[in-house]
Design a protein around this motif. Structure first.
Motif, PDB file in Angstrom:
ATOM      1  N   THR A   1       0.245  -1.151  -0.056  1.00  0.00           N
ATOM      2  CA  THR A   1       0.309  -0.028   0.377  1.00  0.00           C
ATOM      3  C   THR A   1       0.866   1.391  -0.052  1.00  0.00           C
ATOM      4  OG1 THR A   1       0.187   0.077   2.250  1.00  0.00           O
ATOM      5  CG2 THR A   1      -2.242  -0.879   1.112  1.00  0.00           C
ATOM      6  N   GLU A   2       2.664   1.411   0.000  1.00  0.00           N
ATOM      7  CA  GLU A   2       2.910   2.416  -0.024  1.00  0.00           C
ATOM      8  C   GLU A   2       3.141   3.005  -1.150  1.00  0.00           C
ATOM      9  OE1 GLU A   2       7.315   3.134   1.344  1.00  0.00           O
ATOM     10  OE2 GLU A   2       7.371   1.286   0.811  1.00  0.00           O
ATOM     11  N   ILE A   3       2.391   2.755  -2.374  1.00  0.00           N
ATOM     12  CA  ILE A   3       2.859   2.613  -3.456  1.00  0.00           C
ATOM     13  C   ILE A   3       1.235   2.605  -4.404  1.00  0.00           C
ATOM     14  CG2 ILE A   3       3.668   3.421  -5.566  1.00  0.00           C
ATOM     15  CD1 ILE A   3       5.684   5.024  -3.772  1.00  0.00           C
ATOM     16  N   ALA A   4       0.714   3.403  -4.793  1.00  0.00           N
ATOM     17  CA  ALA A   4      -0.191   2.880  -4.936  1.00  0.00           C
ATOM     18  C   ALA A   4      -0.588   1.864  -6.367  1.00  0.00           C
ATOM     19  CB  ALA A   4      -1.645   4.047  -5.512  1.00  0.00           C
ATOM     20  N   SER A   5       0.497   2.613  -7.382  1.00  0.00           N
ATOM     21  CA  SER A   5       0.547   1.409  -8.333  1.00  0.00           C
ATOM     22  C   SER A   5       1.252   0.027  -8.014  1.00  0.00           C
ATOM     23  CB  SER A   5       1.629   1.601  -8.814  1.00  0.00           C
ATOM     24  OG  SER A   5       1.262   2.726  -9.848  1.00  0.00           O
ATOM     25  N   HIS A   6       1.752  -0.311  -7.011  1.00  0.00           N
ATOM     26  CA  HIS A   6       2.003  -1.761  -6.040  1.00  0.00           C
ATOM     27  C   HIS A   6       1.085  -3.108  -6.581  1.00  0.00           C
ATOM     28  CE1 HIS A   6       5.713  -0.269  -3.876  1.00  0.00           C
ATOM     29  NE2 HIS A   6       5.936  -0.276  -5.393  1.00  0.00           N
ATOM     30  N   ALA A   7       0.483  -2.668  -5.990  1.00  0.00           N
ATOM     31  CA  ALA A   7      -1.332  -3.584  -6.310  1.00  0.00           C
ATOM     32  C   ALA A   7      -2.237  -3.851  -7.889  1.00  0.00           C
ATOM     33  CB  ALA A   7      -1.716  -3.564  -5.379  1.00  0.00           C
ATOM     34  N   LYS A   8      -1.664  -2.974  -8.330  1.00  0.00           N
ATOM     35  CA  LYS A   8      -2.223  -2.565  -9.437  1.00  0.00           C
ATOM     36  C   LYS A   8      -1.222  -3.957 -10.138  1.00  0.00           C
ATOM     37  CE  LYS A   8      -4.385   1.924  -8.805  1.00  0.00           C
ATOM     38  NZ  LYS A   8      -4.093   2.928  -9.276  1.00  0.00           N
ATOM     39  N   LEU A   9       0.350  -3.567 -10.091  1.00  0.00           N
ATOM     40  CA  LEU A   9       1.392  -4.303 -11.184  1.00  0.00           C
ATOM     41  C   LEU A   9       0.921  -5.491 -10.684  1.00  0.00           C
ATOM     42  CD1 LEU A   9       4.047  -4.032 -13.160  1.00  0.00           C
ATOM     43  CD2 LEU A   9       5.129  -3.858 -10.340  1.00  0.00           C
ATOM     44  N   HIS A  10       1.162  -5.742  -9.145  1.00  0.00           N
ATOM     45  CA  HIS A  10       1.520  -7.648  -8.923  1.00  0.00           C
ATOM     46  C   HIS A  10      -0.514  -7.657  -8.922  1.00  0.00           C
ATOM     47  CE1 HIS A  10       4.510  -5.809  -7.043  1.00  0.00           C
ATOM     48  NE2 HIS A  10       4.587  -7.457  -6.459  1.00  0.00           N
ATOM     49  N   MET A  11      -1.251  -7.325  -9.021  1.00  0.00           N
ATOM     50  CA  MET A  11      -2.423  -8.071  -9.504  1.00  0.00           C
ATOM     51  C   MET A  11      -2.669  -8.280 -10.776  1.00  0.00           C
ATOM     52  SD  MET A  11      -3.560  -8.947  -7.340  1.00  0.00           S
ATOM     53  CE  MET A  11      -5.878  -9.808  -7.169  1.00  0.00           C
ATOM     54  N   ASN A  12      -2.563  -7.065 -12.166  1.00  0.00           N
ATOM     55  CA  ASN A  12      -1.666  -6.456 -12.990  1.00  0.00           C
ATOM     56  C   ASN A  12      -1.166  -7.997 -14.048  1.00  0.00           C
ATOM     57  OD1 ASN A  12      -4.161  -4.875 -14.296  1.00  0.00           O
ATOM     58  ND2 ASN A  12      -2.558  -3.424 -13.905  1.00  0.00           N
ATOM     59  N   ALA A  13       0.463  -7.780 -13.112  1.00  0.00           N
ATOM     60  CA  ALA A  13       1.018  -8.701 -14.198  1.00  0.00           C
ATOM     61  C   ALA A  13      -0.098 -10.806 -13.647  1.00  0.00           C
ATOM     62  CB  ALA A  13       2.274  -9.003 -12.839  1.00  0.00           C
ATOM     63  N   SER A  14      -0.477 -11.058 -12.436  1.00  0.00           N
ATOM     64  CA  SER A  14      -1.034 -12.019 -11.937  1.00  0.00           C
ATOM     65  C   SER A  14      -1.909 -12.689 -12.959  1.00  0.00           C
ATOM     66  CB  SER A  14      -1.592 -12.417 -10.257  1.00  0.00           C
ATOM     67  OG  SER A  14      -0.886 -12.188  -9.500  1.00  0.00           O
ATOM     68  N   LEU A  15      -2.724 -11.717 -13.059  1.00  0.00           N
ATOM     69  CA  LEU A  15      -3.855 -11.921 -14.322  1.00  0.00           C
ATOM     70  C   LEU A  15      -3.254 -12.204 -15.408  1.00  0.00           C
ATOM     71  CD1 LEU A  15      -6.783  -9.352 -13.139  1.00  0.00           C
ATOM     72  CD2 LEU A  15      -6.580 -12.144 -12.053  1.00  0.00           C
ATOM     73  N   TRP A  16      -2.400 -11.105 -16.497  1.00  0.00           N
ATOM     74  CA  TRP A  16      -1.653 -11.866 -17.423  1.00  0.00           C
ATOM     75  C   TRP A  16      -1.193 -12.974 -17.397  1.00  0.00           C
ATOM     76  CZ3 TRP A  16       3.862 -12.521 -18.566  1.00  0.00           C
ATOM     77  CH2 TRP A  16       4.033 -12.191 -20.148  1.00  0.00           C
ATOM     78  N   LEU A  17      -0.335 -13.654 -16.405  1.00  0.00           N
ATOM     79  CA  LEU A  17       0.035 -15.050 -16.408  1.00  0.00           C
ATOM     80  C   LEU A  17      -0.445 -16.187 -16.260  1.00  0.00           C
ATOM     81  CD1 LEU A  17       3.222 -13.964 -13.370  1.00  0.00           C
ATOM     82  CD2 LEU A  17       3.110 -14.862 -15.715  1.00  0.00           C
ATOM     83  N   ALA A  18      -1.452 -15.436 -15.441  1.00  0.00           N
ATOM     84  CA  ALA A  18      -3.008 -16.656 -15.393  1.00  0.00           C
ATOM     85  C   ALA A  18      -3.561 -16.554 -16.998  1.00  0.00           C
ATOM     86  CB  ALA A  18      -3.816 -16.363 -14.843  1.00  0.00           C
ATOM     87  N   LYS A  19      -3.382 -15.718 -18.275  1.00  0.00           N
ATOM     88  CA  LYS A  19      -4.005 -15.568 -19.539  1.00  0.00           C
ATOM     89  C   LYS A  19      -5.038 -15.252 -18.669  1.00  0.00           C
ATOM     90  CE  LYS A  19      -0.717 -18.723 -21.214  1.00  0.00           C
ATOM     91  NZ  LYS A  19      -0.612 -20.122 -22.162  1.00  0.00           N
ATOM     92  N   GLN A  20      -5.757 -14.605 -18.527  1.00  0.00           N
ATOM     93  CA  GLN A  20      -7.169 -13.090 -17.816  1.00  0.00           C
ATOM     94  C   GLN A  20      -7.040 -12.274 -18.509  1.00  0.00           C
ATOM     95  OE1 GLN A  20      -8.372 -13.737 -14.626  1.00  0.00           O
ATOM     96  NE2 GLN A  20      -7.705 -16.089 -13.381  1.00  0.00           N
ATOM     97  N   LEU A  21      -5.832 -11.832 -19.171  1.00  0.00           N
ATOM     98  CA  LEU A  21      -6.046 -10.698 -19.530  1.00  0.00           C
ATOM     99  C   LEU A  21      -4.838 -10.476 -20.953  1.00  0.00           C
ATOM    100  CD1 LEU A  21      -4.610  -7.933 -16.857  1.00  0.00           C
ATOM    101  CD2 LEU A  21      -6.372  -8.535 -18.102  1.00  0.00           C
TER     102      LEU A  21
END
Length: 479
Positions: free
Chosen positions: A459-479
């Motif tokens: 939560t220190e940088i707003a982008s951190h959760a977005k980066l990890h979650m977008n990356a997770s979904l991309w790896l899972a081929k949901q993006l």
């Protein structure tokens, strides 16, 4: 600030030892790779069943409401003593010819089913079976073979039910003796659903088998009394849209809870559990998952494990690879995560430099907005939001191999957007995908085991959760 010290040892050639202050944050036989990654089906609603929510203290037959629904326990109870073998605080205990029977139907049928089991206390070995009904419990048919429970540590029995329509299950103790069996963590995958790109069916496995808890670290979904259970407790079925990340206790609990809220399932790979690919007898074989997350490993992967990881990606799996900075050896075995990841990529039997990048022996701390100028990249601009910054609190850097398939995403503040000074990158290999972040701080949610010092990077940088979650979904081929 916590100071960590380590000595890097190189086997050949021996380059010597170095001592630095750092850190402001907390043989298996190779399996034959299968042609394609085996995609696990969607978990049935309320499963895995960990017997954490019910109360039944007597062996007399009676029904109890559990997380998955109502069950009838015959010559069985819910046990919470030290002799009851369990991953959370409770498990089912069965004696004589007792049974555990669902009083509800699985509307989506049943595909693969697993059951954890162990001997109770000093009791002798016992046998049991799994039975299934397609007529609401009027009649049952045995599934698979009879299982012998012979150890006091939880083992996992796997069954292929593969029944469509309404299905209910029953666990039967069959030897008729007074010896007792502990049952826990019953998993049920719905029949004929799921797949790599579907929401709800994606399974994430977080590694906790390579000293990710060493030192002050807690790089797992959940840690209970110093142990990472396969299934975080309380059960993921209790997570709602408003559940706080403190539902689980470990530095990656925010990540895990966020994935579950999107309909995914998550598990730890506990210490001592085999890391394999293509081994049908291992219920946590990588082929049963879509994405493998490894946050700052602190012991080397074996030759067989390296083959498993790279083959998993090659055949369609997603690998989230997180490193830390140079000289961050938390367990003082001579290897930090930089060593370990580079060893995976340069010293394996599958493919040299499979991902087209290497991790540098560097240590940087900065907040950067030097992000790839692309409005369409799904990791930087995915469904979870736009990534505009990344903060490293002691992390390494990445170098891309010229001409490789790797895609740098974020660089150091003053760096040219080229092949070096990279802080986050993606790549592909075979039909699989890889994301690399070279600092463990951004994923750290600031919660961990008592006495551990962790920091709220999530939560220190707003982008951190977005980066990890977008990356997770991309790896899972949901993006």
């Amino acid at each position: 600030m916590r100071m960590s010290f380590s000595v890097r040892t190189f086997a050949a050639p021996l380059l010597g030892a170095m001592l630095f202050a750092s850190c402001s944050k907390s043989e298996l036989t190779p399996a034959t790779p299968t042609a394609t990654v085996l995609r696990a089906d969607v978990s049935a609603t309320g499963f895995p069943e960990g017997f954490e929510t019910g109360t039944k203290t007597a062996y007399t037959t009676g029904s109890v409401t559990l997380g998955s629904g109502s069950w009838t326990l015959n010559d069985a109870l819910i046990g919470n003593t030290t002799a009851d073998v369990k991953t959370g605080t409770q498990s089912a205990r069965v004696r004589n010819s007792g049974s555990l029977s669902m009083n509800f139907d699985l509307a989506g049928g049943a595909g693969a089913v697993t059951v954890d089991h162990a001997k109770y206390g000093t009791d002798a070995s016992s046998t049991w079976e799994l039975w299934a009904s397609t007529n609401s419990g009027s009649t049952y048919t045995k599934v698979g073979s009879t299982i012998t429970t012979s150890t006091t540590a939880l083992s996992t029995a796997s069954f292929t039910v593969n029944l469509a329509g309404a299905v209910r299950l029953q666990v039967r103790k069959t030897d008729g003796t007074t010896n007792r069996i502990s049952f826990d963590n019953i998993t049920v995958q719905s029949y004929g659903s799921g797949g790599g790109g579907s929401t709800g069916g994606t399974k994430f496995l977080f590694d906790a088998s390579h000293a990710e808890l060493a030192g002050n670290a807690d790089w797992a979904l959940d840690v209970d009394a110093g142990v990472t259970p396969r299934y975080p407790t309380p059960a993921a079925s209790g997570i709602t849209s408003t559940t706080a990340e403190t539902y689980w206790t470990a530095a990656l609990s925010s990540w895990g809870v966020a994935l579950v809220k999107l309909g995914n399932s998550v598990e730890n790979l506990p210490a001592g559990t085999a890391l394999t690919y293509g081994n049908a007898s291992n219920p946590q074989d990588l082929a049963n998952y879509n994405v493998f997350v490894v946050d700052e490993p602190n012991t080397l992967f074996t030759a067989a494990e390296k083959t498993a990881i790279i083959s998993f990606v090659q055949n369609g799996g997603g690998l989230f690879l997180i490193s830390d900075h140079d000289i961050s050896d938390r367990n003082n075995d001579g290897y930090d995560s930089v060593d370990i990841w580079n060893d995976l990529m340069t010293n394996n039997s599958v493919q040299a430099n499979p991902f087209g990048l290497s991790i540098n022996y560097t240590n940087i701390s900065e907040t950067t907005s030097n992000v790839l100028a692309s409005s369409t990249n799904p990791i930087l601009h995915g469904s979870q939001g736009d990534v505009t910054q990344l903060k490293f609190s002691n992390g390494a850097t990445i170098t891309k191999t010229s001409g490789s398939q790797a895609q740098p995403l974020i660089w150091q503040t003053t760096a040219t957007q080229g092949l070096t000074n990279i802080m986050c990158a993606s790549s592909t290999y075979g039909t699989g995908r890889v994301v690399v972040i070279t600092d463990s701080s951004p994923a750290d949610d600031g919660t961990g085991s008592p006495g551990n010092t962790v920091y709220p990077g999530w939560t220190e940088i707003a982008s951190h959760a977005k980066l990890h979650m977008n990356a997770s979904l991309w790896l899972a081929k949901q993006l």
